[in-house]
Motif scaffolding. Sequence first.
Motif, PDB file in Angstrom:
ATOM      1  N   LEU A  76       0.234  -1.113  -0.291  1.00 42.11           N
ATOM      2  CA  LEU A  76       1.026  -1.882  -0.525  1.00 42.11           C
ATOM      3  C   LEU A  76       1.539  -2.337  -2.051  1.00 42.11           C
ATOM      4  O   LEU A  76       2.524  -2.392  -2.310  1.00 42.11           O
ATOM      5  N   LEU A  77       0.529  -2.394  -2.808  1.00 43.84           N
ATOM      6  CA  LEU A  77       0.719  -2.738  -4.131  1.00 43.84           C
ATOM      7  C   LEU A  77       1.322  -2.012  -5.052  1.00 43.84           C
ATOM      8  O   LEU A  77       2.241  -2.401  -5.678  1.00 43.84           O
ATOM      9  N   PRO A  78       0.900  -0.700  -5.104  1.00 49.20           N
ATOM     10  CA  PRO A  78       1.630   0.266  -5.710  1.00 49.20           C
ATOM     11  C   PRO A  78       3.149   0.388  -5.610  1.00 49.20           C
ATOM     12  O   PRO A  78       4.004   0.586  -6.372  1.00 49.20           O
ATOM     13  N   MET A  79       3.547   0.076  -4.229  1.00 53.86           N
ATOM     14  CA  MET A  79       5.053   0.184  -3.856  1.00 53.86           C
ATOM     15  C   MET A  79       5.452  -0.881  -4.297  1.00 53.86           C
ATOM     16  O   MET A  79       6.823  -0.970  -4.847  1.00 53.86           O
ATOM     17  N   VAL A  80       4.778  -2.290  -4.163  1.00 53.65           N
ATOM     18  CA  VAL A  80       5.357  -3.473  -4.851  1.00 53.65           C
ATOM     19  C   VAL A  80       5.846  -3.362  -6.469  1.00 53.65           C
ATOM     20  O   VAL A  80       6.772  -4.008  -6.813  1.00 53.65           O
ATOM     21  N   VAL A  81       4.956  -2.976  -6.900  1.00 57.09           N
ATOM     22  CA  VAL A  81       4.768  -2.597  -8.321  1.00 57.09           C
ATOM     23  C   VAL A  81       6.072  -1.910  -8.838  1.00 57.09           C
ATOM     24  O   VAL A  81       6.879  -1.925  -9.821  1.00 57.09           O
ATOM     25  N   ARG A  82       6.180  -0.945  -8.042  1.00 56.81           N
ATOM     26  CA  ARG A  82       7.327   0.140  -8.254  1.00 56.81           C
ATOM     27  C   ARG A  82       8.726  -0.631  -8.020  1.00 56.81           C
ATOM     28  O   ARG A  82       9.627  -0.528  -9.062  1.00 56.81           O
ATOM     29  N   VAL A  83       8.765  -1.414  -6.890  1.00 60.36           N
ATOM     30  CA  VAL A  83      10.100  -1.983  -6.673  1.00 60.36           C
ATOM     31  C   VAL A  83      10.102  -3.231  -7.769  1.00 60.36           C
ATOM     32  O   VAL A  83      11.287  -3.270  -8.222  1.00 60.36           O
ATOM     33  N   ALA A  84       9.366  -3.871  -8.268  1.00 62.84           N
ATOM     34  CA  ALA A  84       9.370  -4.925  -9.146  1.00 62.84           C
ATOM     35  C   ALA A  84       9.700  -3.965 -10.655  1.00 62.84           C
ATOM     36  O   ALA A  84      10.707  -4.797 -11.118  1.00 62.84           O
ATOM     37  N   GLN A  85       9.240  -2.975 -10.934  1.00 65.19           N
ATOM     38  CA  GLN A  85       9.763  -2.203 -12.264  1.00 65.19           C
ATOM     39  C   GLN A  85      11.248  -1.814 -11.823  1.00 65.19           C
ATOM     40  O   GLN A  85      12.151  -2.135 -13.039  1.00 65.19           O
TER      41      GLN A  85
END
Length: 511
Positions: A76-85
């Motif tokens: 989840l976290l890498p995906m969330v960070v990517r979306v936030a970027q």
Amino acid sequence: MTATTRTVDRGTRAGRPTGAHRAAPVAWRPVAVVVAGLAALLFAFANEYGYHADELYFRLLGERGPAWGYVDQPPLLPMVVRVAQELFGDTMVGVRVPAVLCAAAVTVLGALIAAELGGSRRAQTLTAIGVGTSTMVLSFGHWILTTSFDTVAWALVLLFALRVMLRGEGRWWLWAGAVVGLALYAKYIVLLLPVALLVGMALVGPRWVFRDRRLYLGIALALVIGSPNLVYQITHDFPQLQMAEGLAGTDGEANRAMFATNLVLLFGPALFVLCLIGLVKLFRVPEWKPVRALGVGYLAATAAAYLIEGGRPDYTGGLLIALLAAGCVAADRWAGRRALRLSVLALSLAVSAVAQMLLSLPVVPKSALKDFQVASMPLETVGWPRMVEQTEAVYRALSPGDRDRAVILTENFGEAGALDRYGKGLPEVHSGHNELYHWGPPPERARVVIAVGVDERRLAADFARCRPAGRVDNGLDIDNPEQGVRISVCHDPKKPWSRLWPQYRHYNAYL
């Protein structure tokens, strides 16, 4: 006696709530004010100091696109960070927006738990202030970490469990199961919460919950939703067990030695006292008898965290939110309308809030950190751009021929992530740390290595010659994990990279 009366009587004799319990009205307005203040505070400091190593790691993983999992965490976290970027920009503030939202959500949930326990508007506000100014929440609200989403899940499950135990409404087990299943995509340790609650209910009740089929439906729902994580573990030789072993081997002894201190620091001394009061009151307040399983569950979960997963108390920090809520409700009732007691309570929370902000957020200017360094402060975030600049300087000093066949090898994912974030014109970056090991070794053409922080004995054994090229200096004389790290230049691997690479694998946390 009517049929309805007989039904109520049977429910009462069985120990199951009959619907008489009603949560206190939620103090939405004061809680919203606290949440708005917390969000403003977090955004005010979101661009100070630098990235946490984990944030740089999530960013690096996210660049490769979605994955089913990683050796050290779910996806989840890498995906969330990517979306936030993509949504908010590739900046510290941008990637931290989800963290602020998580902190806000946990603060609201703390107030809702207090309301469920019968807390007044003042008790709910006290809980919101306590949760929102705790070291734990300020930290994961400032940085986006696996704990950011994990703690939201723990607070939600605890709220739903309270509604089951106090109201007798078994439908909330289904919601709890759905949350646990989704939370497994952020952190596997969330499974400890339902296990701890089940142990607590088995030991001190309410045992009628085990006769409710919706409890088992909730468990099944959690397993179905989270099953891709299990499939990933099975098909990848259970990397989480290897990671747990690595953590226990490298960090376990130190974490256990500091367990009590770190436990208190999660919320700070004043708030931790309120948590202890809440724990005691769960066993003493008659109206809270149905929820004593929370107290037993916390003790069981904390004991498990001490013995496994490296002995870190923050793994069960979510349960402290419920204990703090109970403590705030008890403290509010103790204070009543007595001015002196209210003053003591208000002053304690105010002093605690200031202390926790000072220790958790980048409040002190970087220029003053040399003379004001405390271990719990976010010192490890300082100096990444400077480390990258020094590495770039070493690379530029190489001859053109050496630059053409050079790669960079880092000891940890923080260094690799920083080089990816700030580096310009650098060669490929490799690391044997956690998931990065599985991205593979340098290509066989790589005959020159710029090593950042790699063990000198390892380098001496694997290369024909190595020379020191400098040490990382953040320029502020701040003692953090990267300060003084050696940068070396090595030539000519003695064996093919495919044979050398397994020696560089290591599974552990950054710090």
